[in-house]
Design a protein around this motif. Structure first.
Motif, PDB file in Angstrom:
ATOM      1  N   ARG A   1      16.774-104.192  43.047  1.00  0.00           N
ATOM      2  CA  ARG A   1      16.225-103.032  42.336  1.00  0.00           C
ATOM      3  C   ARG A   1      16.376-103.201  40.831  1.00  0.00           C
ATOM      4  N   ALA A   2      17.567-103.586  40.376  1.00  0.00           N
ATOM      5  CA  ALA A   2      17.841-103.741  38.948  1.00  0.00           C
ATOM      6  C   ALA A   2      18.935-104.783  38.751  1.00  0.00           C
ATOM      7  N   ALA A   3      18.951-105.389  37.568  1.00  0.00           N
ATOM      8  CA  ALA A   3      19.966-106.393  37.255  1.00  0.00           C
ATOM      9  C   ALA A   3      20.356-106.301  35.791  1.00  0.00           C
ATOM     10  N   VAL A   4      21.654-106.429  35.532  1.00  0.00           N
ATOM     11  CA  VAL A   4      22.178-106.532  34.172  1.00  0.00           C
ATOM     12  C   VAL A   4      22.722-107.945  34.021  1.00  0.00           C
ATOM     13  N   LEU A   5      22.169-108.690  33.067  1.00  0.00           N
ATOM     14  CA  LEU A   5      22.553-110.082  32.866  1.00  0.00           C
ATOM     15  C   LEU A   5      23.104-110.251  31.452  1.00  0.00           C
TER      16      LEU A   5
ATOM     17  N   PRO B   1      28.646-118.673  21.272  1.00  0.00           N
ATOM     18  CA  PRO B   1      28.733-120.115  21.037  1.00  0.00           C
ATOM     19  C   PRO B   1      28.289-120.974  22.213  1.00  0.00           C
ATOM     20  N   VAL B   2      27.771-120.359  23.277  1.00  0.00           N
ATOM     21  CA  VAL B   2      27.415-121.168  24.444  1.00  0.00           C
ATOM     22  C   VAL B   2      26.068-120.795  25.052  1.00  0.00           C
ATOM     23  N   THR B   3      25.693-119.513  25.000  1.00  0.00           N
ATOM     24  CA  THR B   3      24.372-119.091  25.488  1.00  0.00           C
ATOM     25  C   THR B   3      23.695-118.268  24.397  1.00  0.00           C
ATOM     26  N   PRO B   4      23.047-118.912  23.443  1.00  0.00           N
ATOM     27  CA  PRO B   4      22.465-118.197  22.297  1.00  0.00           C
ATOM     28  C   PRO B   4      21.386-117.205  22.719  1.00  0.00           C
ATOM     29  N   PRO B   5      21.178-116.157  21.918  1.00  0.00           N
ATOM     30  CA  PRO B   5      20.236-115.088  22.278  1.00  0.00           C
ATOM     31  C   PRO B   5      18.817-115.554  22.544  1.00  0.00           C
ATOM     32  N   GLU B   6      18.396-116.647  21.923  1.00  0.00           N
ATOM     33  CA  GLU B   6      17.003-117.080  22.127  1.00  0.00           C
ATOM     34  C   GLU B   6      16.730-117.461  23.580  1.00  0.00           C
ATOM     35  N   TRP B   7      17.750-117.838  24.336  1.00  0.00           N
ATOM     36  CA  TRP B   7      17.539-118.129  25.751  1.00  0.00           C
ATOM     37  C   TRP B   7      17.131-116.863  26.498  1.00  0.00           C
ATOM     38  N   ALA B   8      17.852-115.784  26.239  1.00  0.00           N
ATOM     39  CA  ALA B   8      17.533-114.514  26.902  1.00  0.00           C
ATOM     40  C   ALA B   8      16.196-113.972  26.424  1.00  0.00           C
ATOM     41  N   GLU B   9      15.907-114.166  25.148  1.00  0.00           N
ATOM     42  CA  GLU B   9      14.635-113.681  24.606  1.00  0.00           C
ATOM     43  C   GLU B   9      13.461-114.380  25.284  1.00  0.00           C
ATOM     44  N   ALA B  10      13.575-115.687  25.472  1.00  0.00           N
ATOM     45  CA  ALA B  10      12.522-116.444  26.151  1.00  0.00           C
ATOM     46  C   ALA B  10      12.384-115.988  27.604  1.00  0.00           C
ATOM     47  N   LEU B  11      13.519-115.707  28.248  1.00  0.00           N
ATOM     48  CA  LEU B  11      13.481-115.242  29.634  1.00  0.00           C
ATOM     49  C   LEU B  11      12.842-113.868  29.737  1.00  0.00           C
ATOM     50  N   ALA B  12      13.142-112.987  28.786  1.00  0.00           N
ATOM     51  CA  ALA B  12      12.593-111.624  28.811  1.00  0.00           C
ATOM     52  C   ALA B  12      11.069-111.641  28.783  1.00  0.00           C
TER      53      ALA B  12
ATOM     54  N   GLN C   1       9.226-113.695  30.226  1.00  0.00           N
ATOM     55  CA  GLN C   1       8.689-114.195  31.490  1.00  0.00           C
ATOM     56  C   GLN C   1       8.971-113.267  32.675  1.00  0.00           C
ATOM     57  N   LEU C   2       9.717-112.197  32.434  1.00  0.00           N
ATOM     58  CA  LEU C   2       9.999-111.231  33.490  1.00  0.00           C
ATOM     59  C   LEU C   2       9.173-109.974  33.240  1.00  0.00           C
ATOM     60  N   PRO C   3       8.566-109.404  34.260  1.00  0.00           N
ATOM     61  CA  PRO C   3       7.618-108.293  34.051  1.00  0.00           C
ATOM     62  C   PRO C   3       8.272-106.999  33.584  1.00  0.00           C
ATOM     63  N   ARG C   4       9.543-106.781  33.928  1.00  0.00           N
ATOM     64  CA  ARG C   4      10.201-105.509  33.563  1.00  0.00           C
ATOM     65  C   ARG C   4      11.570-105.809  32.963  1.00  0.00           C
ATOM     66  N   ALA C   5      11.566-106.370  31.766  1.00  0.00           N
ATOM     67  CA  ALA C   5      12.818-106.796  31.150  1.00  0.00           C
ATOM     68  C   ALA C   5      12.997-106.185  29.769  1.00  0.00           C
ATOM     69  N   ARG C   6      14.247-106.013  29.388  1.00  0.00           N
ATOM     70  CA  ARG C   6      14.618-105.535  28.043  1.00  0.00           C
ATOM     71  C   ARG C   6      15.772-106.394  27.563  1.00  0.00           C
ATOM     72  N   HIS C   7      15.668-106.900  26.340  1.00  0.00           N
ATOM     73  CA  HIS C   7      16.716-107.750  25.775  1.00  0.00           C
ATOM     74  C   HIS C   7      17.412-107.007  24.647  1.00  0.00           C
ATOM     75  N   VAL C   8      18.729-106.909  24.739  1.00  0.00           N
ATOM     76  CA  VAL C   8      19.538-106.233  23.729  1.00  0.00           C
ATOM     77  C   VAL C   8      20.529-107.245  23.160  1.00  0.00           C
ATOM     78  N   VAL C   9      20.600-107.340  21.834  1.00  0.00           N
ATOM     79  CA  VAL C   9      21.509-108.277  21.176  1.00  0.00           C
ATOM     80  C   VAL C   9      22.614-107.504  20.467  1.00  0.00           C
TER      81      VAL C   9
ATOM     82  N   ILE D   1      21.591-108.941  28.018  1.00  0.00           N
ATOM     83  CA  ILE D   1      22.495-108.624  26.911  1.00  0.00           C
ATOM     84  C   ILE D   1      23.036-109.925  26.328  1.00  0.00           C
ATOM     85  N   SER D   2      22.839-110.112  25.017  1.00  0.00           N
ATOM     86  CA  SER D   2      23.309-111.317  24.331  1.00  0.00           C
ATOM     87  C   SER D   2      24.232-110.937  23.183  1.00  0.00           C
TER      88      SER D   2
END
Length: 307
Positions: free
Chosen positions: A50-54, A236-247, A249-257, A230-231
């Protein structure tokens, strides 16, 4: 049998638990490698989430530790710039970058190699709470005092790693799939060198690899789950641009930094009053457009240690 301690078997186990508990759809929370598991679950069982927080998003193609050094170099530059922009830190440590070079030169006097000294610094950047000590650690090390570096930091969830599973997963799902020569070359171009990727690669020579799924590197394409990414801006290991690129590609995503966040948010002000309520609210309504994330601007980092 270590072949079965990988992501593919983990998501099958998760769905067995879902069925046993009688749930139709579930909500997921994942941190770091947990986000890799969550994304693979969403791919394997697209109608069951239903929902996921990553948080601290590591998409499957991150293949840790292939980009640990380059991500850490980015975070180190941000730390040095942040200290220079902070009046108290700047006045106390006005020549921090020079001190870093001096500390690296003196590392052997304290029983370190340059690369193990830098790996210690990389570890301190994971959380804002430990990152606040870094300018002082660098300054003292430049003077030949390595005790602040060796001082035991408060234990966090990120330090509690199941080493056996960690090796089984990364040997079978990272090193088996990455371009190792390219990863080493990229790492050697940074102050951190190839220590982490090289040493972990060596460990895999004697460790049983998990069986990775053929589509392990692919992202979920059919899931319609609501996803909050959430980024930490200084991760120092998973920079925000990874999550931004993923957001994208997902139909119902929100990225918060989180402006001063690390890989984990430990030490930030507002965990109980902003971040936790933010995640809970998202899981309540599962609507990325409805989420009010304005409070993250109030989540300040600890002041830099000066003594």
């Amino acid at each position: 049998d270590l072949r079965f301690y990988g992501t593919a078997d983990a998501v099958e186990d998760m769905d067995d638990v879902r069925r046993a508990l009688g749930y139709d759809k579930i909500d997921l929370f994942g941190l770091s490698y947990g986000t890799t598991v969550a994304l693979n679950y969403m791919k394997r069982f697209p109608t069951n989430v239903r929902a996921a927080v990553l948080m601290g998003v590591a998409p499957p193609d991150a293949m840790p530790p292939s980009r640990h050094a380059t991500a850490a170099a980015r975070a180190l530059d941000l730390l040095l710039a942040d200290c220079a922009a902070d009046e108290r830190c700047r006045k106390t440590f006005p020549r921090l970058r020079r001190h870093l070079n001096q500390a690296r030169a003196k590392a052997a006097l304290a029983g370190f190699t340059d690369e193990t000294f830098m790996e210690r610094l990389r570890g301190l950047m994971y959380a804002p709470s430990s990152r606040a000590r870094l300018p002082l650690v660098i300054h003292k090390a430049a003077l030949g005092d390595f005790q602040p570096l060796l001082a035991k930091a408060p234990e966090t969830g990120a330090s509690m790693i199941a080493d056996g599973m960690f090796l089984a997963v990364t040997c079978g799902e990272s090193f088996a799939l990455m371009d190792y020569a390219k990863a080493r070359s990229a790492a050697l171009s940074t102050p951190f060198g190839d220590y982490r990727v090289r040493r972990q690669h060596d460990a895999c020579k004697d460790w049983t690899r998990v069986r990775s799924a053929k589509d392990h590197l692919q992202l979920p394409k059919e899931s319609t789950a609501a996803v909050l990414l959430i980024s930490g801006a200084m991760d120092p290991v998973t920079p925000p641009e990874w999550a931004e690129a993923l957001a994208r590609q997902l139909p119902r995503a929100r990225h918060v930094v989180l402006p001063k966040g690390g890989h984990i948010p430990d030490g930030l002000a507002g965990l109980d009053t902003c971040l936790d309520p933010l995640m809970i609210a998202f899981l309540d309504h599962a609507d990325p457009k409805k989420l009010d994330a304005s409070c993250i601007e109030t989540m300040t980092a600890p002041v830099y240690s000066t003594e």
